[in-house]
Design an enzyme around this catalytic site. Structure first.
Site, PDB file in Angstrom:
ATOM      1  N   GLY A   1       1.020  35.893  53.908  1.00  0.00           N
ATOM      2  CA  GLY A   1       2.197  36.150  54.726  1.00  0.00           C
ATOM      3  C   GLY A   1       3.009  37.307  54.178  1.00  0.00           C
TER       4      GLY A   1
ATOM      5  N   ARG B   1      -6.018  37.477  57.428  1.00  0.00           N
ATOM      6  CA  ARG B   1      -6.876  36.443  56.856  1.00  0.00           C
ATOM      7  C   ARG B   1      -8.323  36.926  56.893  1.00  0.00           C
ATOM      8  NH1 ARG B   1      -5.379  31.468  55.792  1.00  0.00           N
ATOM      9  NH2 ARG B   1      -7.440  30.648  56.286  1.00  0.00           N
TER      10      ARG B   1
ATOM     11  N   ASP C   1       0.241  32.212  46.818  1.00  0.00           N
ATOM     12  CA  ASP C   1      -0.718  31.307  46.186  1.00  0.00           C
ATOM     13  C   ASP C   1      -2.158  31.653  46.556  1.00  0.00           C
ATOM     14  OD1 ASP C   1      -1.063  28.382  44.891  1.00  0.00           O
ATOM     15  OD2 ASP C   1      -2.369  28.543  46.648  1.00  0.00           O
TER      16      ASP C   1
ATOM     17  N   THR D   1       6.166  36.400  48.228  1.00  0.00           N
ATOM     18  CA  THR D   1       6.210  35.350  49.231  1.00  0.00           C
ATOM     19  C   THR D   1       7.640  34.883  49.392  1.00  0.00           C
ATOM     20  OG1 THR D   1       5.618  33.039  49.735  1.00  0.00           O
ATOM     21  CG2 THR D   1       5.512  33.716  47.429  1.00  0.00           C
TER      22      THR D   1
ATOM     23  N   ASP E   1       8.541  32.027  50.177  1.00  0.00           N
ATOM     24  CA  ASP E   1       8.650  30.601  49.873  1.00  0.00           C
ATOM     25  C   ASP E   1       9.133  30.310  48.457  1.00  0.00           C
ATOM     26  OD1 ASP E   1       7.581  30.197  52.416  1.00  0.00           O
ATOM     27  OD2 ASP E   1       5.526  30.169  51.652  1.00  0.00           O
TER      28      ASP E   1
ATOM     29  N   ASP F   1       7.463  29.655  45.890  1.00  0.00           N
ATOM     30  CA  ASP F   1       6.754  28.471  45.406  1.00  0.00           C
ATOM     31  C   ASP F   1       5.665  28.784  44.386  1.00  0.00           C
ATOM     32  OD1 ASP F   1       5.070  29.770  47.153  1.00  0.00           O
ATOM     33  OD2 ASP F   1       4.466  27.971  48.250  1.00  0.00           O
TER      34      ASP F   1
ATOM     35  N   ARG G   1       6.782  26.545  53.545  1.00  0.00           N
ATOM     36  CA  ARG G   1       5.550  25.766  53.354  1.00  0.00           C
ATOM     37  C   ARG G   1       5.909  24.347  52.918  1.00  0.00           C
ATOM     38  NH1 ARG G   1       0.340  27.636  50.628  1.00  0.00           N
ATOM     39  NH2 ARG G   1       1.583  27.485  48.733  1.00  0.00           N
TER      40      ARG G   1
END
Length: 319
Positions: free
Chosen positions: A11, A72, A103, A125, A127, A129, A171
């Site tokens: 992303g 992708r 990730d 990212t 996120d 995370d 996410r």
């Protein structure tokens, strides 16, 4: 090392272009050629390579998204695809790779290193995370986007005396929801890391209304449940007039904040230095004000825990 490649994958996140700029210009400063890989790991398999010079990354530090694009690639999930990617890089004289992403991007980087290609990852990212780094590129911009939306929604929520349930990205993590909720003064913040009861949310709403509060903002991380579902439960249980806003991909766009540009610039430069020093399978992170590097596989085995003190603080301030 004479030639390195750089790609963005997964992303998109505001600040990826700033990181790309830093990689290219730092490499050129040290006499290294840079090859841009278009559309992430798909570009490696298709040899979708372009040379990047100083002018190639001019006037992109302020731009959101990624000028290299991202996509992708199902073929990359198979060993044959990864082997083809490495062969293409070797044929192009590429001696190292900088991979900017989250990730999934990092896990792909590990697989390339197993096939002999030195790789350094930069965490990009929204996120936030990724373990072993306090901040990821794009997170600060995404939080500011959400806070701006909260400010606007609060105006109409007050005018109509309604409860608004706002769903944000992240996410399976609640970093965006917690940071934006604390900064935006949300009445309730619902995140995956903390179990919640709809009854507790309703109690807080009613307590506010009883003291004359005209609106309530409920912030929900997408990893918990859908905002529509939570809104329906609140309405059915308490008869409250609720509205839902799902911010979606608006959180990924926009010009990166000053902090994201600085973070991306520092991380991009450090990634190149790691390759020059002969490091491989590393990720760049930040702890406090220090830029650090970690083994990617080890980092991915760790956890990035949310700051529960901020969660409890938000509850105190929203009484």
């Amino acid at each position: 090392m004479k030639r390195v490649a750089v790609l963005t994958s997964g992303g998109d996140a505001p600040g990826m272009n700033a990181a790309l700029r830093a990689v290219v210009r730092t490499a050129i400063y040290y006499g290294i050629e840079v090859i841009g890989v278009k559309r992430g790991y798909s570009g490696l398999i298709k040899s979708d390579f372009i040379p990047l010079g100083i002018g190639s990354v001019a006037d992109i530090i302020h731009r959101g998204g990624t000028i290299l694009r991202t996509a992708r690639c199902e073929e990359f999930f198979h060993r044959e695809g990864r082997e083809k990617a490495v062969r293409n890089m070797v044929s192009a004289g590429i001696e190292g790779l900088v991979a900017i992403g989250g990730d999934g991007t990092f896990r792909g980087a590990v697989e390339l290193e197993k096939l002999g290609m030195p790789v350094v990852g930069i965490p990009g990212t929204i996120d936030n995370d990724i373990p072993c780094t306090q901040w990821t590129i794009g997170f600060d911009t995404a939080v500011n986007t959400v806070v701006d939306a909260i400010n606007k929604i609060r105006d109409t929520a007050t005018s109509h005396e309604r409860v608004f349930v706002i769903e944000v990205m992240g996410r399976k993590a609640g970093f965006i929801a917690l940071a934006a909720g604390l900064a935006g003064g949300a009445e309730s913040i619902i995140i995956p890391e903390k179990p919640f009861e709809v009854g507790d949310v309703i109690t807080k709403i009613m307590r506010g209304q009883n003291r004359g509060k005209l609106h309530s903002i409920i912030l929900v991380a997408e990893g918990v449940s859908g905002a529509l579902e939570i809104s329906k439960k609140i309405h059915e249980a308490a008869g409250l007039d609720t509205r839902v806003t799902i911010l979606g991909h608006i959180q990924r766009g926009g010009s990166p904040t000053a902090w994201d540009r600085i973070l991306a610039s520092r991380m991009g430069a450090e990634a190149v230095k790691q390759l020059i020093q002969g490091e491989r399978k590393k990720m760049i992170g930040i702890k406090g004000d220090a830029i650090k590097s970690y083994d990617i596989e080890w980092a991915l085995s760790q956890t990035h825990e949310i700051n529960m003190q901020d969660y409890h603080l938000s509850a105190i301030l929203s009484i």
